[in-house]
Design an enzyme around this catalytic site. Structure first.
Site, PDB file in Angstrom:
ATOM      1  N   ASP A  98      36.301  46.327  37.270  1.00  0.00           N
ATOM      2  CA  ASP A  98      37.465  45.749  37.928  1.00  0.00           C
ATOM      3  C   ASP A  98      38.673  46.586  37.508  1.00  0.00           C
ATOM      4  O   ASP A  98      38.885  46.803  36.312  1.00  0.00           O
ATOM      5  CB  ASP A  98      37.616  44.295  37.450  1.00  0.00           C
ATOM      6  CG  ASP A  98      38.141  43.382  38.519  1.00  0.00           C
ATOM      7  OD1 ASP A  98      39.174  43.739  39.116  1.00  0.00           O
ATOM      8  OD2 ASP A  98      37.553  42.326  38.756  1.00  0.00           O
ATOM      9  N   ASP A 199      41.954  45.121  41.864  1.00  0.00           N
ATOM     10  CA  ASP A 199      42.614  43.833  41.719  1.00  0.00           C
ATOM     11  C   ASP A 199      44.064  43.831  42.211  1.00  0.00           C
ATOM     12  O   ASP A 199      44.823  44.744  41.890  1.00  0.00           O
ATOM     13  CB  ASP A 199      42.603  43.485  40.222  1.00  0.00           C
ATOM     14  CG  ASP A 199      43.175  42.121  39.931  1.00  0.00           C
ATOM     15  OD1 ASP A 199      42.495  41.138  40.243  1.00  0.00           O
ATOM     16  OD2 ASP A 199      44.298  42.041  39.387  1.00  0.00           O
ATOM     17  N   GLU A 256      41.226  44.226  46.827  1.00  0.00           N
ATOM     18  CA  GLU A 256      41.650  42.842  47.033  1.00  0.00           C
ATOM     19  C   GLU A 256      42.940  42.898  47.846  1.00  0.00           C
ATOM     20  O   GLU A 256      44.030  42.989  47.304  1.00  0.00           O
ATOM     21  CB  GLU A 256      41.880  42.140  45.684  1.00  0.00           C
ATOM     22  CG  GLU A 256      42.106  40.650  45.869  1.00  0.00           C
ATOM     23  CD  GLU A 256      42.622  39.936  44.622  1.00  0.00           C
ATOM     24  OE1 GLU A 256      42.421  38.716  44.540  1.00  0.00           O
ATOM     25  OE2 GLU A 256      43.243  40.569  43.756  1.00  0.00           O
ATOM     26  N   HIS A 328      35.225  34.588  41.930  1.00  0.00           N
ATOM     27  CA  HIS A 328      35.686  33.914  40.714  1.00  0.00           C
ATOM     28  C   HIS A 328      37.052  33.248  40.889  1.00  0.00           C
ATOM     29  O   HIS A 328      37.541  32.608  39.966  1.00  0.00           O
ATOM     30  CB  HIS A 328      35.759  34.940  39.582  1.00  0.00           C
ATOM     31  CG  HIS A 328      36.837  35.955  39.835  1.00  0.00           C
ATOM     32  ND1 HIS A 328      36.771  36.866  40.875  1.00  0.00           N
ATOM     33  CD2 HIS A 328      38.020  36.172  39.227  1.00  0.00           C
ATOM     34  CE1 HIS A 328      37.878  37.590  40.872  1.00  0.00           C
ATOM     35  NE2 HIS A 328      38.643  37.200  39.885  1.00  0.00           N
ATOM     36  N   ASP A 329      37.691  33.448  42.029  1.00  0.00           N
ATOM     37  CA  ASP A 329      39.003  32.834  42.285  1.00  0.00           C
ATOM     38  C   ASP A 329      38.908  31.672  43.266  1.00  0.00           C
ATOM     39  O   ASP A 329      39.927  31.111  43.661  1.00  0.00           O
ATOM     40  CB  ASP A 329      39.963  33.854  42.909  1.00  0.00           C
ATOM     41  CG  ASP A 329      40.385  34.924  41.930  1.00  0.00           C
ATOM     42  OD1 ASP A 329      40.422  34.643  40.724  1.00  0.00           O
ATOM     43  OD2 ASP A 329      40.687  36.051  42.382  1.00  0.00           O
TER      44      ASP A 329
HETATM   45  C1  GLC Z   1      43.252  38.748  41.174  1.00  0.00           C
HETATM   46  C2  GLC Z   1      42.057  38.253  40.385  1.00  0.00           C
HETATM   47  C3  GLC Z   1      42.433  36.979  39.697  1.00  0.00           C
HETATM   48  C4  GLC Z   1      43.575  37.253  38.760  1.00  0.00           C
HETATM   49  C5  GLC Z   1      44.736  37.948  39.470  1.00  0.00           C
HETATM   50  C6  GLC Z   1      45.673  38.564  38.493  1.00  0.00           C
HETATM   51  O1  GLC Z   1      43.605  37.896  42.180  1.00  0.00           O
HETATM   52  O2  GLC Z   1      40.957  38.123  41.219  1.00  0.00           O
HETATM   53  O3  GLC Z   1      41.358  36.393  39.016  1.00  0.00           O
HETATM   54  O4  GLC Z   1      44.020  36.057  38.210  1.00  0.00           O
HETATM   55  O5  GLC Z   1      44.318  38.985  40.309  1.00  0.00           O
HETATM   56  O6  GLC Z   1      45.091  39.682  37.908  1.00  0.00           O
END
Ligand code: GLC
Length: 554
Positions: A98, A199, A256, A328-329
């Site tokens: 990641d 991310d 993302e 995971h979110d």
């Molecule tokens: C992304 C991740 C998440 C995290 C955020 C800040 O959205 O998937 O889990 O809290 O970024 O890094």
């Protein structure tokens, strides 16, 4: 579209903290992942994305990195990581890490040095502003609640954090910072990584000069999307990032990305895109409210269908989306996209097939292949996730009782997906011999890998068949590259689409518990997959059972 090595792959996301604990400390670890590589290989997985396992205070579960060159001792050692990469390669699998570079941790050396000397080199690694009495530099609301500005300890400055205050934003306008990021990425790629999941990347470009916008809640703040809408020029950063790093290694990258406009898709994931692929979040955003989770509306089957088709049409054959039902979110996909009360083996398989057969790269989140469900939280104290805790307060402020607030946030809590992986019906679902860091879902006795692995009718077995179908030389070309054409789009609670390549496949799901009759436009040649034992067909007329899904060759 140029063919790429990763197009026909199947990916799997691991949340290391909750996957498998090899040393009994209650926290999943890298040796635990190595122990389970055979399980993943047997399922048919090619690419494994690991949520962060770098050194971190774990304020946001590893998305707050204090050293990009180290593995957090709770997850293992650098030797474990190297062994994992090598063991994966031995099985023809690729590891993605990641890449969290919109922000680091406030415990990172750069940040400490910025506190010591805000006017020095490292001060310029962050967004710092001189404190002015009673007024913040901007009125943006952090993703985790509250203003994005925090005092820089020991100085007369404030720093920007669009996520948690322990996640200071890195200043991408500064070429020195960018060089540090590229150096680290290439260092990792040299170790033999397959690539990265990237991310929160859309936040690296801020609209300059920083300013306030119209507030959208009573707190006087405005959501981050407002500033991001105005920020132009992220492409310059992203092309440089690609050219200096990923491209040199032919690495796979998945971004993302949330707010892309239709005309930007070729820039993001076209042949010469910034990334190989990006996640489709169109379904996860359905029903969301600006007010907060408590005000969100459940996703109906027809919403799910329309959102999927909308994304598919938007991307067409420009590139490859990465398709998910959860991560995971997010809460568990089966608890979100299957109407309440209808979550069962058949409906889980239906959702699996409808999602898996979309054009793009399928990503399975750990436990999804078992049909893992949301956690029945009984108290806010059971929830660790900072985002859920913030949304709970938002709900209370809006006037909900504590019980109502808990119920509302439980549906969307990120901890639904973060409960330990359910390996068996033994103590702690076989995840750890110690005390798990987060409570195991009590349904592990009935939902677990051990009981499903050898059961030909399990959700696991169905995922395995879906993966095998995607890899079947006879159908691969069509499933990977074939065009997607929706059918009967307006028909209520029916999701159906063709995949057209050198063959024609028809995916049809009856998205309700009641039976539903359909009339095919012609005869089918073969049933490739069916979540029921039989198909009630009379020529081209098919009577679909509740939540029946079939994949037909036409
Ligand atoms: C992304 C991740 C998440 C995290 C955020 C800040 O959205 O998937 O889990 O809290 O970024 O890094």
């Amino acid at each position: 579209m140029t063919k790429k090595w990763w197009h026909d792959k199947v990916a799997y996301q691991i949340y290391p903290k909750s996957f498998y604990d090899s040393n009994g400390d209650g926290i999943g670890d890298l040796p635990g992942i190595i122990d389970k590589l055979d399980y993943l290989q047997d399922l048919g997985i090619d690419i494994i994305w690991l949520s962060p396992c770098y050194q971190s205070p774990l304020a946001d579960q590893g998305y707050d990195i204090s050293d990009y060159y180290r593995i957090d001792p709770r997850f293992g050692t650098m030797e474990d990581m190297e062994r994992l990469i090598a063991e994966a390669r031995r099985r023809d699998m690729y590891i993605l890490m990641d890449l969290v570079v919109n922000h680091c941790s406030d415990e990172h050396e750069w940040f400490r040095k910025a506190c010591e000397d805000p006017d020095g080199k490292y001060g310029n690694f962050f967004y710092l502003k001189k404190k002015t009495d009673g007024e913040l530099p901007t009125n943006w609301r952090s993703y985790f609640g509250g203003p994005v500005w925090e005092d820089l300890p020991g100085t007369d400055r404030q720093y920007l954090h669009v996520f948690h205050k322990k996640q200071p934003d890195l200043n991408w306008e500064n070429p020195e910072l960018r060089e540090e990021v590229y150096r680290n990425i290439n260092w990792w790629l040299d170790k033999g990584l397959g690539g990265f999941r990237i991310d929160a990347i859309i936040n690296i470009k801020k609209a300059l000069p920083l300013r306030s916008y119209e507030p959208d809640r009573d707190d006087g703040l405005c959501g981050m999307h407002v500033m991001l809408q105005e920020a132009k020029g992220i492409g310059t950063f992203l092309s440089e990032l690609r050219d200096r790093t990923f491209r040199q290694y032919d690495a796979f990258t998945v971004g993302e990305v949330f707010n892309e406009k239709a005309e930007e898709i070729p820039d993001f994931i076209g042949d010469d895109g910034y990334f190989s692929s990006m996640f489709d979040f169109n379904e996860t955003m359905c029903g969301a409210s600006d007010k907060g989770w408590y005000d969100a509306r459940p996703v109906e089957p027809d919403d799910y269908k329309h959102r999927c088709f909308e994304s598919q049409a938007k991307v067409g054959n420009i590139g490859f989306l990465s398709n998910i039902i959860e991560n995971h979110d997010e809460p568990r996909g089966v608890s979100r996209y299957i109407p309440e009360g209808d979550c069962c083996t058949e409906s889980k398989k239906m959702l699996a097939a409808l999602n898996f057969m979309l054009r793009g790269l399928p990503f399975i989140y750990q436990g999804q292949e078992l049909g893992m469900e949301n956690m029945p939280f009984t108290s806010i104290e059971e929830i660790d996730d900072i985002s859920t805790r913030d949304e709970y307060l938002v709900a209370l402020e809006a006037g909900l009782t504590p019980a109502e607030a808990l119920k509302a946030v439980s549906k969307y809590s990120r901890d639904n997906a973060r409960t330990p992986m359910q390996w068996s019906d033994e103590a702690n679902a076989g995840f750890t011999s110690g005390t798990p860091w987060l409570r195991v879902n009590p349904n592990y006795a009935s939902i677990n890998a051990k009981s499903q692995k050898d059961d030909p009718d399990s959700v696991y077995a169905f995922y395995k068949k879906l993966i095998a179908l995607r890899k079947d030389p006879a159908y691969k070309e069509t499933i990977v590259y074939g065009a997607l054409k929706p059918a009967w789009e307006e028909r209520h609670n029916l999701m159906a689409y063709y995949r057209k390549g050198d063959r024609t496949l028809f995916v049809i799901g009856n998205y309700q518990r009641e039976e539903q009759e359909i009339l095919l436009p012609g005869a089918y040649k073969k049933v490739l997959l069916n979540n029921y034992k039989e198909i009630a067909a009379d020529g081209s007329r098919i009577r679909l059972h509740g939540y029946q899904v079939v994949i037909l060759e036409m």
